[in-house]
Design a protein around this motif. Structure first.
Motif, short mmCIF file in Angstrom:
data_model
loop_
_atom_site.label_atom_id
_atom_site.label_comp_id
_atom_site.label_asym_id
_atom_site.label_seq_id
_atom_site.Cartn_x
_atom_site.Cartn_y
_atom_site.Cartn_z
N UNK A 49 2.57 8.25 6.75
CA UNK A 49 2.05 9.59 6.75
C UNK A 49 3.06 10.49 6.91
N UNK A 50 3.95 10.14 7.61
CA UNK A 50 5.37 11.13 7.66
C UNK A 50 5.85 11.69 6.14
N UNK A 51 6.12 10.41 5.70
CA UNK A 51 6.71 10.62 4.31
C UNK A 51 5.79 11.21 3.38
N UNK A 52 4.39 10.98 3.40
CA UNK A 52 3.68 11.83 2.57
C UNK A 52 3.59 13.41 2.57
N UNK A 53 4.12 14.03 3.82
CA UNK A 53 4.30 15.19 4.09
C UNK A 53 5.60 15.74 3.45
N UNK A 54 6.60 14.99 3.17
CA UNK A 54 7.86 15.39 2.67
C UNK A 54 7.98 15.63 1.12
N UNK A 55 8.00 16.82 1.06
CA UNK A 55 8.02 17.56 -0.49
C UNK A 55 9.11 16.98 -1.24
N UNK A 56 10.22 16.42 -0.89
CA UNK A 56 11.15 15.84 -1.72
C UNK A 56 10.92 14.15 -2.19
N UNK A 57 9.78 13.85 -1.59
CA UNK A 57 9.39 12.33 -2.18
C UNK A 57 8.16 12.53 -2.97
N UNK A 58 8.35 11.69 -4.17
CA UNK A 58 7.23 11.73 -5.18
C UNK A 58 6.80 10.48 -5.29
N UNK A 59 7.31 9.44 -4.71
CA UNK A 59 6.56 8.35 -4.84
C UNK A 59 7.01 7.08 -3.80
N UNK A 60 6.00 6.46 -2.94
CA UNK A 60 6.21 5.52 -2.18
C UNK A 60 5.66 4.04 -2.86
N UNK A 61 6.65 3.11 -2.59
CA UNK A 61 6.29 1.74 -2.81
C UNK A 61 6.16 1.01 -1.69
N UNK A 62 5.00 0.45 -1.54
CA UNK A 62 4.64 -0.19 -0.18
C UNK A 62 4.18 -1.79 -0.58
N UNK A 63 5.13 -2.61 0.26
CA UNK A 63 5.00 -4.05 0.20
C UNK A 63 3.67 -4.67 0.67
N UNK A 64 3.17 -5.79 0.50
CA UNK A 64 1.99 -6.47 0.97
C UNK A 64 1.92 -6.28 2.59
N UNK A 65 0.67 -6.49 3.11
CA UNK A 65 0.35 -6.74 4.44
C UNK A 65 -0.61 -5.61 4.94
N UNK A 66 -1.15 -5.58 6.18
CA UNK A 66 -1.92 -4.47 6.69
C UNK A 66 -1.14 -3.61 7.28
N UNK A 67 -1.37 -2.29 7.12
CA UNK A 67 -0.76 -0.95 7.60
C UNK A 67 -2.03 -0.24 8.16
N UNK A 68 -1.51 0.00 9.59
CA UNK A 68 -2.66 0.76 10.50
C UNK A 68 -2.30 2.17 10.55
N UNK A 69 -3.26 3.05 10.68
CA UNK A 69 -3.21 4.53 10.42
C UNK A 69 -3.99 5.10 11.74
N UNK A 70 -3.35 5.80 12.67
CA UNK A 70 -4.06 6.67 13.40
C UNK A 70 -4.56 7.99 12.93
#
Length: 414
Positions: A49-70
């Protein structure tokens, strides 16, 4: 004029979404440790969530597994690509926006209440031994007194839910309570997501608000309202995406939005499979919609719908419905077994001020299907491009990707 304006709009949309993707920012990689704890899953979700707000980041690569979000992932005023991990059984990266909650009080035999600040429009029960499996949808009842008599039901008011689980279990270990309103929100932004299973949002799994959304090899399940939805002229392109067991529709396009769906699957949703509204445009190619609680595909309020090469099967309402001045084109479609015995619904219907063009639409016995007309509804047969298409080309394994058939979350029934 109808066909010309429709296909011009679809051409312009295709040109837009097929343009090259230009990324100006950096790439961030996120992964979970082996046997990640819930705290580690929550920390990883918060980081995304925090990285998605960072305008300097254009791509997030996420490994397998369950990611929980509030909270949900919001993308505004820029483009962001989120790439998960695809396995033989489907997306191995799970973005989960709901978790079990404590604090229940027992109010009757196998009946429990929990204080909630928001009304829940859908509720799901997981296997307490493995929360990562498919969740069962509980039935919402109008009166709280009805909950006691029927397992698998719940009642929700503005501040309290009353639940009767399917199994005789502690609800604090199995009833999934949403933590986020939306899963991924493109608000005046551009989201490109692939290889992700998105589940458990209180409202919609992926939502466009004057945004652009591109999804590939994603699974949208157990979201309270729609798997995917849009408003305010958003644009959507989905390829090999499944929407199953959502509280309302699998895929919706609202308020003059444009959506293109290829090799997509909608099934076991609480209302419809595919649904454009309010002058939205939706194009379906090589798609399947079956076993939904109401319509397989429905266009309403001046929307435009095209369906080319597809299967519509055993939807509890009509397989196809045009309503409120909608217009549609169906070409090379198998449409069969609509409605329950109690409802006795027509296979296809065209209501007042709607117009449908059809070219080679058959049931599974290869008999032509003609829509039932209501009031001023109209339909026309269109001359075939070929003498007769081969229905074998519409087999499930020709329309849907291989991972759909090995996924434990889908219930595909050829």
């Amino acid at each position: 004029m109808f066909k010309k304006s429709l296909f011009l709009s679809l051409f312009l949309f295709s040109t837009l979404v097929s343009a090259g993707n230009a990324f100006a920012g950096s790439t961030v990689q996120i992964s979970l440790p082996d046997n990640a704890t819930a705290d580690q899953q929550l920390a990883a979700g918060s980081k995304i969530v925090a990285i998605a707000r960072d305008g300097k980041v254009s791509r997030i690569e996420v490994g397998p597994g369950v990611y929980l979000f509030k909270e949900g992932i919001k993308v505004s005023d820029r483009q962001l690509e989120i790439v998960g991990t695809l396995a033989d059984h489907g997306p191995a990266t799970i973005f989960q926006f709901a978790t079990p909650k404590t604090g229940y009080e027992k109010s009757g035999e196998k009946v429990y209440t929990l204080k909630q600040p928001r009304e829940l429009i859908a509720l799901f029960e997981a296997d307490a031994k493995d929360l990562n499996l498919a969740w069962k949808s509980l039935t919402r009842v109008k009166e709280v007194s009805q909950v006691a008599s029927t397992p698998g039901t719940y009642h929700s008011s503005n501040d309290t839910i009353t639940v009767h689980p399917f199994a005789d279990v502690d609800p604090s270990s199995s009833i999934m309570i949403p933590d986020a309103h939306m899963g991924i929100l493109a608000a005046y932004g551009h989201v490109i997501a692939s290889n992700i299973h998105i589940r458990g949002a209180r409202n919609t799994g992926v939502y466009g608000y004057s945004g652009i959304i591109q999804l590939t090899d994603c699974l949208l399940s157990e979201n309270g309202w729609n798997g995917l939805d849009t408003t305010r002229q958003s644009s959507v392109n989905c390829t090999r995406v499944a929407g199953v067991n959502n509280g309302n529709d699998a895929f919706g396009v609202h308020r003059m939005g444009i959506g293109s769906f290829t090799n997509c699957y909608a099934a076991h949703n609480g209302d419809d499979g595919f649904s454009p509204h309010e002058e939205g445009i939706m194009r379906l190619t090589d798609c399947v919609s079956e076993h939904n609680a109401d319509r397989g595909v429905v266009a309403v309020q001046g929307a435009m719908l095209t369906l080319t090469r597809g299967q519509l099967y055993h939807n509890a309402g009509q397989n196809v419905s045009l309503e409120g001045g909608a217009q549609g084109i169906l070409q090379y479609v198998i449409s069969d077994t609509s409605g329950t015995a109690e409802k006795s619904q027509p296979n296809m219907r065209v209501l007042n001020d709607c117009h449908l063009l059809i070219n080679q639409v058959f049931d599974r016995s290869n008999a032509p299907v003609e829509p039932k007309l209501y009031g001023t509804g109209k339909y026309d047969q269109v001359s075939a491009d070929t003498a007769h298409f081969d229905a074998a080309t519409l087999a499930y394994d020709k329309l849907l990707p291989k991972w759909f058939f090995s996924s434990t979350f889908l219930d595909i029934q050829p």
